[in-house]
Scaffold this motif. Structure first.
Motif, PDB file in Angstrom:
ATOM      1  N   SER A   3     -68.705  15.782   4.705  1.00 18.23           N
ATOM      2  CA  SER A   3     -67.896  14.587   4.909  1.00 18.23           C
ATOM      3  C   SER A   3     -68.754  13.341   4.975  1.00 18.23           C
ATOM      4  O   SER A   3     -68.438  12.314   4.357  1.00 18.23           O
ATOM      5  CB  SER A   3     -67.085  14.749   6.200  1.00 18.23           C
ATOM      6  OG  SER A   3     -66.416  13.559   6.526  1.00 18.23           O
ATOM      7  N   ARG A   7     -70.161  12.324   1.559  1.00 17.88           N
ATOM      8  CA  ARG A   7     -69.114  11.732   0.722  1.00 17.88           C
ATOM      9  C   ARG A   7     -68.731  10.326   1.213  1.00 17.88           C
ATOM     10  O   ARG A   7     -68.385   9.472   0.409  1.00 17.88           O
ATOM     11  CB  ARG A   7     -67.902  12.662   0.681  1.00 17.88           C
ATOM     12  CG  ARG A   7     -68.120  13.858  -0.237  1.00 17.88           C
ATOM     13  CD  ARG A   7     -67.209  15.032   0.064  1.00 17.88           C
ATOM     14  NE  ARG A   7     -67.395  16.114  -0.903  1.00 17.88           N
ATOM     15  CZ  ARG A   7     -68.435  16.958  -0.884  1.00 17.88           C
ATOM     16  NH1 ARG A   7     -69.364  16.845   0.059  1.00 17.88           N
ATOM     17  NH2 ARG A   7     -68.547  17.905  -1.800  1.00 17.88           N
ATOM     18  N   TYR A   8     -68.818  10.118   2.510  1.00 15.84           N
ATOM     19  CA  TYR A   8     -68.563   8.788   3.052  1.00 15.84           C
ATOM     20  C   TYR A   8     -69.579   7.779   2.520  1.00 15.84           C
ATOM     21  O   TYR A   8     -69.223   6.669   2.092  1.00 15.84           O
ATOM     22  CB  TYR A   8     -68.610   8.824   4.585  1.00 15.84           C
ATOM     23  CG  TYR A   8     -68.731   7.463   5.211  1.00 15.84           C
ATOM     24  CD1 TYR A   8     -67.621   6.636   5.348  1.00 15.84           C
ATOM     25  CD2 TYR A   8     -69.960   6.981   5.648  1.00 15.84           C
ATOM     26  CE1 TYR A   8     -67.735   5.369   5.901  1.00 15.84           C
ATOM     27  CE2 TYR A   8     -70.087   5.721   6.206  1.00 15.84           C
ATOM     28  CZ  TYR A   8     -68.966   4.920   6.332  1.00 15.84           C
ATOM     29  OH  TYR A   8     -69.091   3.665   6.871  1.00 15.84           O
ATOM     30  N   ILE A  56     -60.229  18.904  -2.246  1.00 19.34           N
ATOM     31  CA  ILE A  56     -60.577  18.922  -0.829  1.00 19.34           C
ATOM     32  C   ILE A  56     -60.158  20.246  -0.189  1.00 19.34           C
ATOM     33  O   ILE A  56     -60.864  20.770   0.681  1.00 19.34           O
ATOM     34  CB  ILE A  56     -59.966  17.712  -0.083  1.00 19.34           C
ATOM     35  CG1 ILE A  56     -60.470  17.692   1.363  1.00 19.34           C
ATOM     36  CG2 ILE A  56     -58.444  17.724  -0.151  1.00 19.34           C
ATOM     37  CD1 ILE A  56     -60.129  16.434   2.117  1.00 19.34           C
ATOM     38  N   HIS A  72     -55.558  15.458   5.000  1.00 16.96           N
ATOM     39  CA  HIS A  72     -55.625  13.995   5.102  1.00 16.96           C
ATOM     40  C   HIS A  72     -55.181  13.234   3.847  1.00 16.96           C
ATOM     41  O   HIS A  72     -54.611  12.143   3.972  1.00 16.96           O
ATOM     42  CB  HIS A  72     -57.041  13.571   5.500  1.00 16.96           C
ATOM     43  CG  HIS A  72     -57.422  14.031   6.871  1.00 16.96           C
ATOM     44  ND1 HIS A  72     -58.053  15.237   7.087  1.00 16.96           N
ATOM     45  CD2 HIS A  72     -57.248  13.470   8.097  1.00 16.96           C
ATOM     46  CE1 HIS A  72     -58.267  15.388   8.385  1.00 16.96           C
ATOM     47  NE2 HIS A  72     -57.780  14.349   9.020  1.00 16.96           N
ATOM     48  N   PRO A  73     -55.416  13.748   2.625  1.00 18.43           N
ATOM     49  CA  PRO A  73     -54.920  13.001   1.456  1.00 18.43           C
ATOM     50  C   PRO A  73     -53.409  12.783   1.459  1.00 18.43           C
ATOM     51  O   PRO A  73     -52.923  11.866   0.792  1.00 18.43           O
ATOM     52  CB  PRO A  73     -55.351  13.873   0.274  1.00 18.43           C
ATOM     53  CG  PRO A  73     -56.565  14.573   0.765  1.00 18.43           C
ATOM     54  CD  PRO A  73     -56.284  14.861   2.221  1.00 18.43           C
ATOM     55  N   VAL A 111     -56.479  16.694  -5.206  1.00 16.77           N
ATOM     56  CA  VAL A 111     -57.250  15.487  -4.924  1.00 16.77           C
ATOM     57  C   VAL A 111     -58.710  15.861  -4.713  1.00 16.77           C
ATOM     58  O   VAL A 111     -59.032  16.875  -4.098  1.00 16.77           O
ATOM     59  CB  VAL A 111     -56.673  14.773  -3.675  1.00 16.77           C
ATOM     60  CG1 VAL A 111     -57.660  13.772  -3.103  1.00 16.77           C
ATOM     61  CG2 VAL A 111     -55.372  14.076  -4.034  1.00 16.77           C
ATOM     62  N   TYR A 115     -62.439  12.954  -0.722  1.00 22.60           N
ATOM     63  CA  TYR A 115     -61.600  12.507   0.383  1.00 22.60           C
ATOM     64  C   TYR A 115     -61.897  13.229   1.689  1.00 22.60           C
ATOM     65  O   TYR A 115     -61.309  12.906   2.731  1.00 22.60           O
ATOM     66  CB  TYR A 115     -60.120  12.611   0.010  1.00 22.60           C
ATOM     67  CG  TYR A 115     -59.697  11.462  -0.869  1.00 22.60           C
ATOM     68  CD1 TYR A 115     -59.407  10.222  -0.319  1.00 22.60           C
ATOM     69  CD2 TYR A 115     -59.639  11.599  -2.247  1.00 22.60           C
ATOM     70  CE1 TYR A 115     -59.057   9.150  -1.112  1.00 22.60           C
ATOM     71  CE2 TYR A 115     -59.295  10.536  -3.061  1.00 22.60           C
ATOM     72  CZ  TYR A 115     -59.005   9.302  -2.491  1.00 22.60           C
ATOM     73  OH  TYR A 115     -58.680   8.236  -3.295  1.00 22.60           O
ATOM     74  N   VAL A 144     -62.751  11.196   4.976  1.00 26.88           N
ATOM     75  CA  VAL A 144     -61.859  10.759   6.050  1.00 26.88           C
ATOM     76  C   VAL A 144     -62.253  11.397   7.381  1.00 26.88           C
ATOM     77  O   VAL A 144     -62.161  10.770   8.441  1.00 26.88           O
ATOM     78  CB  VAL A 144     -60.387  11.077   5.707  1.00 26.88           C
ATOM     79  CG1 VAL A 144     -59.466  10.738   6.875  1.00 26.88           C
ATOM     80  CG2 VAL A 144     -59.960  10.317   4.456  1.00 26.88           C
ATOM     81  N   PRO A 162     -53.949   9.589  -6.001  1.00 25.39           N
ATOM     82  CA  PRO A 162     -55.407   9.368  -6.055  1.00 25.39           C
ATOM     83  C   PRO A 162     -56.194  10.567  -6.570  1.00 25.39           C
ATOM     84  O   PRO A 162     -57.102  11.068  -5.902  1.00 25.39           O
ATOM     85  CB  PRO A 162     -55.748   9.062  -4.596  1.00 25.39           C
ATOM     86  CG  PRO A 162     -54.768   9.878  -3.815  1.00 25.39           C
ATOM     87  CD  PRO A 162     -53.479   9.822  -4.620  1.00 25.39           C
ATOM     88  N   SER A 217     -58.745   7.253 -10.346  1.00 24.23           N
ATOM     89  CA  SER A 217     -59.466   6.511  -9.318  1.00 24.23           C
ATOM     90  C   SER A 217     -60.533   5.649  -9.982  1.00 24.23           C
ATOM     91  O   SER A 217     -60.865   5.836 -11.156  1.00 24.23           O
ATOM     92  CB  SER A 217     -60.119   7.476  -8.321  1.00 24.23           C
ATOM     93  OG  SER A 217     -59.145   8.288  -7.692  1.00 24.23           O
TER      94      SER A 217
END
Length: 512
Positions: free
Chosen positions: A136, A139-140, A174, A194-195, A205, A209, A212, A451, A456
């Protein structure tokens, strides 16, 4: 008749007083533009607006606030302090996830607390969860810090991140990433849903993502006292302090284009406003298909728009209950319930377009934090069920299904709020048909274009339009996408594309 407008005019028009449009107006006001915001609804905020009915305030759209720094940066660009205008309250826990077998999972900010939750559900998945946290964060860094507030209308900007995307397995969904890291099906759901907050199918997706989870852990989850409507109202106050105008119940019918450039807008009342700079916060699909219907289009033709995959629809039941403030003590501010099926339900919603009998629900009970939403001793609820959008061949007819489906939601809710129906004092519902009619959302989708990875960045409608010079887009349908941080960030992207307002000589203003 369109009044000619000088190329050095500092007039700017923003179509739509959603959060993206209001953020755009604030950014342009800070750059010296004379901004007029036009919106067809009776209150600012768009999907983030509210309705007050019989003493209950119903927040119609987003309820969760993440990444507070995007608001802080927006206010700072206008020379103001966000926290002086808006009261944010941190949530702990963020939300509780519930399953049919009675098991629960509380999402919290501290790593130790989250590890304890994971260990309670599935001890052998603790190591996998720690790996997911690292996934995570990586990816952030790439997806949020590196791309969210950056213009992506040039193909090269997307091409150059592809090697990193490949290394991070952005081609994997994800849900696929969650399956790789943990074995327990409940945790797989808790790490991948979360998506859905931005209209995306976790089975398709991109795993980018997963960022998140890092956003929540790093910056927390918050609630704005007064609801998201309070943020919208504060934005309007900033715009007016800059000398801008916000006009409600003023619907734009057409973006006027001459010689390949935006020249202003025509309202449904036939009023014409001239400006060399037009920003559309209307859905990208509506902007190109309807507002530019008389202008030639190069890229976003009707055929191109029809080929897009659109986000899911939403069935939302808002209701107030009498004398329930002390009832259901186990139901907090945010609760997410799960249907017996996870992947099967996702397929019904996103692939088959089928309205299933089983459902997962998001239950919002804001009176737990904000007493202003209901009369003393009462409650205000917002219950959301993801459903198919209206673009499928056998689309759901909500004129006949609204009450039938509400009865099914009521039966499911009864498991968590026993006896609630007898205490309802006021209520209203929104279906995909209402999203289509109220927000002019193509296919009644809740979050514009879905998305997916090939919808995207460069593949999404650009913030700077290729269809007319001087036309720009903000909001959920453009880069970076849906979700409140995304639409606020789209205005930051806009500010990097639009120069400061031209200086208008003193004598010229006087002569006019």
């Amino acid at each position: 008749m369109l009044t000619p407008v000088d190329s050095d005019s500092n007039a700017a028009i923003v179509i739509g007083a959603g959060l993206g449009g209001l953020a755009a107006a604030m950014r342009l006001g800070a750059k010296g533009y004379a901004v007029t915001v036009l919106d067809r609804l009776d209150r600012p905020g768009g999907r983030g607006s509210s309705v007050t009915q019989d003493g209950h305030r119903f927040d119609l759209g987003p309820t969760i606030i993440t990444v507070p720094q995007v608001y802080e940066k927006l206010w700072a660009a206008c020379g103001r302090d966000f926290h002086k205008d808006v009261d944010l309250r941190p949530m702990d826990p963020f939300y509780e996830v519930r399953w049919q077998d009675g098991s629960t999972f509380k999402a919290r900010q501290k790593t130790d607390a989250m590890l304890a939750e994971v260990a309670r559900l599935s001890p052998h998945d603790v190591k996998g969860y720690l790996k997911f946290l690292k996934d995570s964060e990586r990816r952030y860094v790439v997806g949020f810090e590196g791309m969210v507030a950056k213009p992506m209308h040039k193909l090269w900007e997307t091409i150059k991140v592809l090697p990193t995307f490949a290394m991070l397995r952005a081609d994997q969904s994800i849900l696929g990433l969650a399956k790789r890291r943990v074995k327990d099906p409940r945790l797989r759901m808790a790490l991948s849903f979360h998506p859905l907050f931005i209209g995306g199918d976790p089975m398709h997706v991109t795993s980018m993502y997963a960022l998140v989870a890092h956003l929540e852990k790093e910056f927390g989850v918050h609630y704005a006292m007064g609801g998201v409507q309070a943020i919208a109202d504060a934005m309007v106050a900033v715009i007016r302090s800059q000398g801008g105008q916000v006009r409600q119940q003023a619907e734009v019918d057409e973006i006027l284009v001459a010689d390949g450039a935006a020249r202003g807008v025509r309202l449904t009342s036939d009023e014409v406003l001239a400006a060399p700079l037009v920003i559309s916060n209307a859905d990208a699909g509506h902007t190109y298909r309807n507002l530019l219907r008389k202008a030639p289009r190069k890229r976003w033709t009707d055929r191109k728009l029809a080929s897009r995959r659109w986000s899911m629809g939403l069935f939302v039941w808002y209701f107030g209950t009498k004398g329930t403030a002390d009832m259901w003590p186990d139901i907090g501010h945010h609760t997410i319930t799960n249907a017996p099926r996870y992947e099967g339900l996702l397929k019904d919603i996103f692939i088959k377009g089928k309205l299933a009998d089983d459902m997962s629900l998001y239950i919002h009970r804001p009176a737990r934090t904000d007493p202003s939403v209901a009369p003393a001793g009462d409650d205000t609820f917002y219950v959301l069920s993801p459903v198919p959008h209206l673009g499928f061949d056998d689309a759901v007819d909500w004129t006949t299904e609204r009450d039938v489906y509400k009865a099914k939601v009521q039966a499911e809710l009864q498991k968590y709020l026993p006896g609630f129906a007898e205490r309802i004092s006021t209520e209203m519902t929104l279906t995909p048909a209402d999203f289509r009619d109220r927000y002019l959302s193509p296919n009644g989708s809740g979050f514009s274009i879905e998305p997916r990875i090939l919808q995207s960045a460069w593949f999404r409608p650009h913030n700077i339009s290729e269809e007319a010079k001087g036309l720009f887009l903000v909001g959920a349908g453009t880069h970076p996408g849906a979700g409140v941080p995304g639409v606020i960030s789209s205005a930051e992207v806009l500010s990097k594309l639009v120069p400061d307002a031209p200086h208008i000589p003193e004598m010229k203003v006087a002569a006019e």
